[in-house]
Write a protein that holds these residues in place. Sequence first.
Motif: not given
Length: 419
Positions: A216-217, A225-226, A336-338, A371-373
């Motif tokens: 993520a970072y 994450t994805g 995100y991803p939380g 509307d999403g992460g």
Amino acid sequence: MNVLVVGRGGREHAICDKFSKDPSVARVFCAPGNAGIAAIAECVDISEGDQEALLQFAKDQVVNLTVIGPEQPLSEGLADTFNREGLLVFGPSQKASAIEGSKAFAKELMKKYSIPTAAYETFTDFNEAKRYIHEQGAPIVIKADGLAAGKGVVVALTEEEALQAAEDMLAGAKFGASSSKIVVEEFLDGEEFSFMCLVHHDRIIPLELAQDHKRAYDGDEGPNTGGMGAYSPVAHLPEGVSDVAMDAIIKPVVQAMIEEDRSFTGVLYAGLILTEDGPKVIEFNARFGDPETQVVLPRLKSDLAELLVNLLTDQPVNAEWIEETVLGVVVAADGYPGSYQKEISLESVLTAEVTLYHAGTKKEGGLIVSDGGRVLLAAASGMTAQQAGEKVYAALGGTDTTGLFYRRDIGWKAGYKGK
């Protein structure tokens, strides 16, 4: 041709965008699509899981080719439904999509056919997994067996972290039925890369390599994450690595699927790692990768729709590529991803003068909101990763990203050193 793309994310936006530029395509439909896709395709209010409605729509609109984007409808057998009705569809059968839908199946297949991958064991009991983790030590990798939207993998650097992940998945049912079984595997050290191929039975068209950033970072820190960004090509890999991977991994697994009566049609995505012993498999997916699709398809000079139809109908195929690097940075919702907030205003970010692929967006009161992460991916091309990265980060830096975040170092392995 009339083409239908099933899905609603950034990957589907990139596919629709390519189709909209293909000379062979007359109309592009997307079900259900998103706010960005609506600007280049005709969005249809049918969910990915509504097989009968999708089938009827394809018939009514005389759709010549359907491409299924996400993994869930593939695992539910959407391609089988289209195939039974004699409609041309690009996506694996329910049996073939098990290569992504069950990590245990994929590992057993690789073991049986001597395809290079990490050593592993599978578990349904936490105490047995716990004993194995203590025996093996850390670092070690814990994976939910089933689909988990790209979040079912924990690369544990300590035994405590590994045990917590295994307990969350098995005892805590973190991913529901998807984590009722887990795969615990050896940690592999090396350079990761994504190798996607268009496949129909024993015919294979390799796509250009890409590399994504899963953490993520910045500095590859934080949770998996994805995918927070990607680029293509991967110029710092040794020359010829894709040829080695094709011979050692892709061709054998395509043949193995035929042998197992699971002949594969669709995008075979191999997440690979270049170890001291050559490339090994981290995971297989049964569809275009996200965010890799958003940086690979813009480099494809060939007509994608024509390529897919020719592949499916056993006609000659040839993919041509542009030389430039394409680099993309994911803009995600804080947290995100939380857990994360939705309906964040995107009006300022949408002014960025780069290509924007919408992942989690919708229209609300005439405005486009999140509307999403993973919300957007901002992409640009250049002769080098540095040039492409400068364009993306300059564009994002001029926008208001309140409530959102993005990594500032996408492409660092490829030579991006900041603005």
